[in-house]
Design an enzyme around this catalytic site. Sequence first.
Site, mmCIF file in Angstrom:
data_model
loop_
_atom_site.group_PDB
_atom_site.id
_atom_site.type_symbol
_atom_site.label_atom_id
_atom_site.label_comp_id
_atom_site.label_asym_id
_atom_site.label_seq_id
_atom_site.Cartn_x
_atom_site.Cartn_y
_atom_site.Cartn_z
ATOM 1 N N ASP A 1 0.842 -1.194 0.000
ATOM 2 C CA ASP A 1 0.000 0.000 0.000
ATOM 3 C C ASP A 1 0.875 1.241 0.000
ATOM 4 O O ASP A 1 2.064 1.174 0.276
ATOM 5 C CB ASP A 1 -0.844 0.032 1.278
ATOM 6 C CG ASP A 1 -1.863 -1.082 1.280
ATOM 7 O OD1 ASP A 1 -2.237 -1.526 0.193
ATOM 8 O OD2 ASP A 1 -2.269 -1.497 2.386
ATOM 9 N N LYS B 1 -3.030 4.288 -3.641
ATOM 10 C CA LYS B 1 -3.412 5.435 -4.453
ATOM 11 C C LYS B 1 -2.223 6.375 -4.579
ATOM 12 O O LYS B 1 -1.668 6.827 -3.589
ATOM 13 C CB LYS B 1 -4.564 6.165 -3.784
ATOM 14 C CG LYS B 1 -5.439 6.903 -4.773
ATOM 15 C CD LYS B 1 -6.631 7.531 -4.063
ATOM 16 C CE LYS B 1 -7.560 6.467 -3.503
ATOM 17 N NZ LYS B 1 -8.579 6.973 -2.601
ATOM 18 N N MET C 1 -8.231 7.184 10.403
ATOM 19 C CA MET C 1 -8.844 7.794 9.211
ATOM 20 C C MET C 1 -9.858 8.863 9.595
ATOM 21 O O MET C 1 -10.930 8.963 8.992
ATOM 22 C CB MET C 1 -9.526 6.709 8.350
ATOM 23 C CG MET C 1 -8.536 5.691 7.804
ATOM 24 S SD MET C 1 -9.327 4.320 6.951
ATOM 25 C CE MET C 1 -9.840 3.281 8.312
#
Length: 478
Positions: A255, A277, A393
Amino acid sequence: MEHLPVFLNLGDRDAVVVGGTAAAAAKARLVLAAGGRVRLIAVDLDAAFDEIHGHIRFIHLARPFRAGDAQGATVLFAATGQDGEDRIAVQAARAAGVPANAVDRPALSDFIMPAIVDRGAVTVAISSAGTAPVLARAIRRRIEALLPARLDALARFAARFRGNVGRVVADGPARRRLWEQVFEGPVGDAVLRGDEREAHAGMMALLNARSSASFPANDAGGGSVALVGAGPGDPDLLTLKALHRLERADVIVHDRLVAPAILERARRDARRIDVGKLPGSQAMNQTAINELLVALARQGLRVVRLKGGDPFIFGRGGEELDHLRRHAIPVEAIPGITAAAGCAAAARLPLTQRGLASAVTFVTGHHAGLGSETGGLDWSALAQSGATLVVYMGRANAPAIATALIDGGLDPATPLAVVENGTRPDQRILAGRLDTLAEIVAAETIDGPALIVIGAVAALADTDALNDILAAAQRAAG
Ligand code: SAH
């Protein structure tokens, strides 16, 4: 080389140890561990002998050393703590043709004792020829960290099959190649992860299919996936097991959250695939990642699926595990230090503490404000729980989280700490109160991963000291 390294077979032979010191006890213990008998000659014994005393292969002669005592021994250790007495013992040994070691005195010794890494059947001995024992011990620590704890199981597993292999494969390069395949391949992997059944099946397949070029040990063609937790960022917070898997990996699927410093610890020529991402580009979705893992394993590769923190805490490790299992890919899960534990330690902030918090709850802030019907959390129940709340998060929804908790009855003055880039060189710790959370997040540019710790314990966060130290370290690093 200044000495010849050898491994002595002491099986049921005598070693004479002279002296009752703690150092003498350490030597006696080693001899017993290696299967030898100890004849100890000393008037007084250090307390370190207490646990050795009843050993069946241990004899204590409570009297001073005599010249004839070395006779018939395989080795002699002199550890009286007195230079003169040690010399006498060493000389007597030499006269009897018995090699002698005087503890911590290489010049007086016929042989010296190495620093030892003990994995049962596999033993590593390190010598600095007596010049720098501390260096030898430092090297030993590194090797300790490198070698899997189950190496002994691997050696014993191989020993069980030695006869079989000998009958099926002629001595020479072919047999050597077979053993390389065992140790470096899926069979060895299976033994190291404790899956003896799979290892056994793989070994039988290797022996039966010996003439063909490939030896599929399972449906995945020998491939496997390890779901590995990379910890919060500091590479020293990797577990030893994670490090072992990284060193053996063919492919690493990671990741964005995994720090480059951690990827550097992986095997140089392992392929690295970033499924996170990247700014401006699209992240791979979970379905695509699941399929990628299966496809890689089916190529017979050792796949490490490397995730920030712990794979099973907000890491979607469970979904990947489930998918791999359904496709009959051998999977292993290796925990990592989750961000909450890493950040708490970095900020010297205990997550529970007598009198302040007797529970801690990890929550995701991802769904906050979306309402409980969308899979969100019951924030008022969390507000009432009295537990330290660690919000993963949570940055984007920080204002909504604060509002939900205050509406739920949590004191607006409740301390909180925001830890950004915890355990990394650019770590920042921001302290505040629940009713200032929205301001903190608005005023500070928080680009890195950030964790919000809410509760009385947050007041203990070591903000200034740490931020100052880290700022200084960064300046020094240029
Ligand atoms: N599986 C991970 C969590 C993944 S979710 C674990 O166990 O830690 C991603 C969130 O984790 C980030 O949004 C952030 O809230 C938190 N996080 C991960 N690493 C962090 C770090 N080094 N410092 C602060 N927060 C971190």
